[in-house]
Design a protein around this motif. Structure first.
Motif, short mmCIF file in Angstrom:
data_model
loop_
_atom_site.label_atom_id
_atom_site.label_comp_id
_atom_site.label_asym_id
_atom_site.label_seq_id
_atom_site.Cartn_x
_atom_site.Cartn_y
_atom_site.Cartn_z
N ALA A 166 11.01 7.70 8.36
CA ALA A 166 11.61 6.60 9.13
C ALA A 166 13.11 6.54 8.90
N VAL A 167 13.77 7.67 9.00
CA VAL A 167 15.19 7.71 8.75
C VAL A 167 16.00 7.12 9.90
N ASN A 168 15.40 6.94 11.05
CA ASN A 168 16.09 6.37 12.19
C ASN A 168 16.10 4.85 12.04
N SER A 169 17.21 4.31 11.51
CA SER A 169 17.27 2.87 11.27
C SER A 169 17.25 2.08 12.57
N ALA A 170 17.63 2.71 13.68
CA ALA A 170 17.57 2.01 14.96
C ALA A 170 16.13 1.63 15.29
N THR A 171 15.18 2.50 14.95
CA THR A 171 13.78 2.21 15.20
C THR A 171 13.33 1.01 14.38
N LEU A 172 13.70 0.97 13.10
CA LEU A 172 13.35 -0.16 12.24
C LEU A 172 14.00 -1.44 12.75
N ASP A 173 15.28 -1.37 13.11
CA ASP A 173 15.97 -2.55 13.65
C ASP A 173 15.31 -3.04 14.94
N GLN A 174 14.92 -2.12 15.80
CA GLN A 174 14.26 -2.50 17.04
C GLN A 174 12.92 -3.18 16.76
N TYR A 175 12.20 -2.68 15.78
CA TYR A 175 10.92 -3.30 15.45
C TYR A 175 11.13 -4.69 14.86
N ARG A 176 12.11 -4.83 13.97
CA ARG A 176 12.42 -6.15 13.40
C ARG A 176 12.75 -7.14 14.50
N MET A 177 13.52 -6.70 15.49
CA MET A 177 13.90 -7.58 16.59
C MET A 177 12.67 -7.96 17.43
N ALA A 178 11.78 -7.01 17.64
CA ALA A 178 10.56 -7.31 18.41
C ALA A 178 9.69 -8.33 17.69
N VAL A 179 9.60 -8.21 16.36
CA VAL A 179 8.82 -9.17 15.57
C VAL A 179 9.48 -10.55 15.64
N ALA A 180 10.79 -10.59 15.44
CA ALA A 180 11.51 -11.88 15.49
C ALA A 180 11.36 -12.53 16.86
N ARG A 181 11.46 -11.73 17.92
CA ARG A 181 11.32 -12.27 19.27
C ARG A 181 9.92 -12.86 19.46
N ARG A 182 8.88 -12.20 18.94
CA ARG A 182 7.51 -12.70 19.06
C ARG A 182 7.38 -14.04 18.33
N ILE A 183 7.96 -14.14 17.14
CA ILE A 183 7.89 -15.41 16.38
C ILE A 183 8.55 -16.52 17.18
N LEU A 184 9.73 -16.26 17.73
CA LEU A 184 10.44 -17.28 18.51
C LEU A 184 9.68 -17.65 19.78
N ASP A 185 9.16 -16.64 20.47
CA ASP A 185 8.45 -16.90 21.73
C ASP A 185 7.17 -17.71 21.52
N ARG A 186 6.50 -17.52 20.40
CA ARG A 186 5.23 -18.22 20.14
C ARG A 186 5.42 -19.61 19.53
N ASN A 187 6.67 -19.97 19.22
CA ASN A 187 6.93 -21.24 18.54
C ASN A 187 8.13 -21.98 19.14
N PRO A 188 8.18 -22.13 20.47
CA PRO A 188 9.39 -22.69 21.09
C PRO A 188 9.74 -24.11 20.63
N SER A 189 8.78 -24.92 20.28
CA SER A 189 9.09 -26.30 19.89
C SER A 189 9.73 -26.38 18.51
N TYR A 190 9.67 -25.31 17.74
CA TYR A 190 10.27 -25.29 16.40
C TYR A 190 11.65 -24.62 16.37
N VAL A 191 12.02 -23.97 17.47
CA VAL A 191 13.23 -23.16 17.51
C VAL A 191 14.45 -24.02 17.83
N LEU A 192 15.48 -23.87 17.02
CA LEU A 192 16.75 -24.57 17.22
C LEU A 192 17.56 -23.86 18.30
N GLN A 193 17.92 -24.59 19.32
CA GLN A 193 18.82 -24.08 20.35
C GLN A 193 20.23 -24.53 19.98
N GLY A 194 21.20 -23.67 20.10
CA GLY A 194 22.57 -24.05 19.81
C GLY A 194 23.02 -23.59 18.44
#
Length: 142
Positions: free
Chosen positions: A22-50
């Motif tokens: 897994a030397v391609n850090s872009a792949t790891l970063d992309q996966y981290r972002m996909a996980v974070a996006r899933r957490i935010l998308d599934r919990n909109p009432s808890y997410v701070l806007q602004g």
């Protein structure tokens, strides 16, 4: 009532155990972002806007393990300022996001899993942003 606050100082993290393939850090970063996006998308009432306030209520670092199918294998608070409510929110919003996106096979360790960390940044109102997508903090206290 919690009287203590904190400013956001990125915590020291233990090194991730990532396979040599897994030397391609872009792949790891992309996966981290996909996980974070899933957490935010599934919990909109808890997410701070602004903007995050200058003195955060809490910073909760969660470690978690995901299997090849995106199932959450384990999760635990890794670092906190002792705010039980924020810790509970961080863990429950992670669980609510499961199953998480399937990780790329090249990121998996010998057990077919990947270990990750994410930071939940809480304002006084109990809403959070994840460090992966966090806005800059306000610079002054109004």
């Amino acid at each position: 009532m919690l009287a203590a606050g904190c400013t956001f100082t990125p915590p020291e993290r233990p090194p991730l155990i990532v396979p040599a393939a897994a030397v391609n850090s872009a792949t790891l970063d992309q996966y981290r972002m996909a996980v974070a996006r899933r957490i935010l998308d599934r919990n909109p009432s808890y997410v701070l806007q602004g903007t995050l306030q200058p003195m955060l209520r809490s910073l909760v670092v969660v470690s978690f393990t995901v299997d090849r199918n995106g199932q959450l294998v384990q999760s635990a608070v890794y670092r906190t300022n002792g705010d039980d409510e924020a810790e509970s929110t961080a863990l429950s919003t992670l669980r609510r996001a499961a199953p998480l996106p399937q990780p790329p096979a090249r990121l998996l360790n010998g057990r077919g899993q990947i270990e990750l960390f994410e930071d939940w940044l809480f304002n006084d109102n109990g809403k959070f942003q994840l460090r992966t997508f966090a806005s800059p903090q306000a610079q002054t206290i109004d």
